[in-house]
Design an enzyme around this catalytic site. Structure first.
Site, mmCIF file in Angstrom:
data_model
loop_
_atom_site.group_PDB
_atom_site.id
_atom_site.type_symbol
_atom_site.label_atom_id
_atom_site.label_comp_id
_atom_site.label_asym_id
_atom_site.label_seq_id
_atom_site.Cartn_x
_atom_site.Cartn_y
_atom_site.Cartn_z
ATOM 1 N N HIS A 120 0.814 -1.225 0.000
ATOM 2 C CA HIS A 120 0.000 0.000 0.000
ATOM 3 C C HIS A 120 0.845 1.272 0.000
ATOM 4 O O HIS A 120 0.337 2.335 0.348
ATOM 5 C CB HIS A 120 -0.974 -0.012 1.189
ATOM 6 C CG HIS A 120 -2.025 -1.081 1.080
ATOM 7 N ND1 HIS A 120 -2.762 -1.533 2.158
ATOM 8 C CD2 HIS A 120 -2.455 -1.799 0.007
ATOM 9 C CE1 HIS A 120 -3.607 -2.473 1.747
ATOM 10 N NE2 HIS A 120 -3.428 -2.669 0.458
ATOM 11 N N GLY A 190 -1.600 -9.280 12.543
ATOM 12 C CA GLY A 190 -2.123 -7.939 12.793
ATOM 13 C C GLY A 190 -2.874 -7.300 11.653
ATOM 14 O O GLY A 190 -2.792 -6.088 11.464
#
Ligand code: BJW
Ligand code: ZN
Length: 244
Positions: A120, A190
């Site tokens: 990202h 996570g």
């Protein structure tokens, strides 16, 4: 939990190729807010899904710019936590280890991980929203109420991150898919597993025959495909998994 950790350690010790997909949770213990955690997540204060989009930037470029500058300052202040260090150590121990992150921070690198695949983008890099020209951030940009202008075409500069509705960097996504098909163990650490296409990666690894180990305090949509779920903060679980 000890039994689960021991079972996971056995899988880890017999794995020959490991891939790891991390999300915002791995940086939570460094003080970088996650996106969707109800109490502390960025989404609880702002409509981040709107801010992280071309539409949000077009509507209010100044708000989006100031939001990213505040977050960049937070990332720069943050330090890697034991979860980041454990993953860097795992890479030193395992010759065939690929680290893929959805995070736009550099905490994996600062913990010593090299060749991190960033799906990202990077919150500390900038480019023109129209022509793509790279921009190096100037001190005065940080406190500006509007984004800087591109020196080539005059359009606004934006952070080099992937917004909703935008494609991921093709080379990063291809390398991540390759790692999914090549690994015999995938660690999913996570991430809520809610954002496509990163959310599809664990399924690719599973189809290709890898075992999947999830490390997350909370269950999520990826939990059902995990062979073992270790429920707890990655800053505690990852060092234990390595026997530290
Ligand atoms: C801990 C912890 C601790 C806490 N230890 N763990 C409808 C259906 C399906 C898909 C779509 C749809 N409509 C649109 C889409 C596509 C869209 C999408 O997936 N949207 C969903 C919201 C539904 N995806 C895209 O647009 C992507 N592009 C794309 O698909 O192009 C083609 C296309 C376009 C349009 C339509 C259809 C196809 C691009 C996605 C880009 C995502 N970008 C962001 C922002 C980056 C820039 C920035 O930082 O501002 O990336 S969004 C945000 O989410 C960020 C993250 O990398 C990403 C993932 O979040 P992550 O890492 O999982 O964090 P959280 O907060 O969600 O979860 C934290 C987790 O940590 C939790 O599980 C906690 O329990 C855990 N945790 N403490 C361990 N101590
Ligand atoms: Zn330009």
């Amino acid at each position: 939990m000890d039994t689960l950790i021991n079972a996971a350690r056995e899988i880890l010790e017999t794995a020959t190729a490991i891939a790891c997909l991390t999300g915002a949770g791995v940086s939570a213990e460094s003080g970088v807010p996650t996106f969707r955690d109800a109490q502390t997540g960025l989404w609880s204060t702002f409509d981040a899904q709107r801010l992280a989009s071309q539409d949000g930037f077009a509507d209010d470029p100044g708000l989006v710019w100031r939001w990213y500058m505040a977050r960049l300052a937070g990332v720069e202040k943050a330090m890697p936590n034991p979860g980041h260090f454990a993953l860097a150590e795992l890479a030193w121990r395992m010759p065939d280890f690929v680290l893929i992150t959805q995070n736009v921070d550099d905490l994996h690198e600062r913990a010593g991980s090299g060749d991190v695949i960033h799906l990202h983008g990077n919150i500390a890099r900038f480019h023109c929203n129209r022509c793509g020209r790279e921009h190096s951030l100037q001190a005065e940009d940080r406190s500006a109420s509007l984004p800087p202008y591109c020196t080539v075409c005059g359009s606004y500069v934006r952070p080099s991150v992937v917004w909703f509705g935008e494609g991921l960097p093709e080379d990063a996504l291809a390398a991540a898919v390759d790692a999914m098909t090549a690994c015999d163990l995938l660690l999913v650490v996570g991430t809520s597993g809610l954002v496509y296409p990163a959310s599809e990666l664990p399924q690719i690894a599973k189809w290709a025959g890898a075992r999947v180990l999830e490390i997350n305090p909370e269950p999520g949509p990826l939990s059902s495909m995990a062979d073992i779920c270790l429920r707890g903060p990655s800053g505690e679980i990852l060092p234990r998994l390595l026997g530290n």
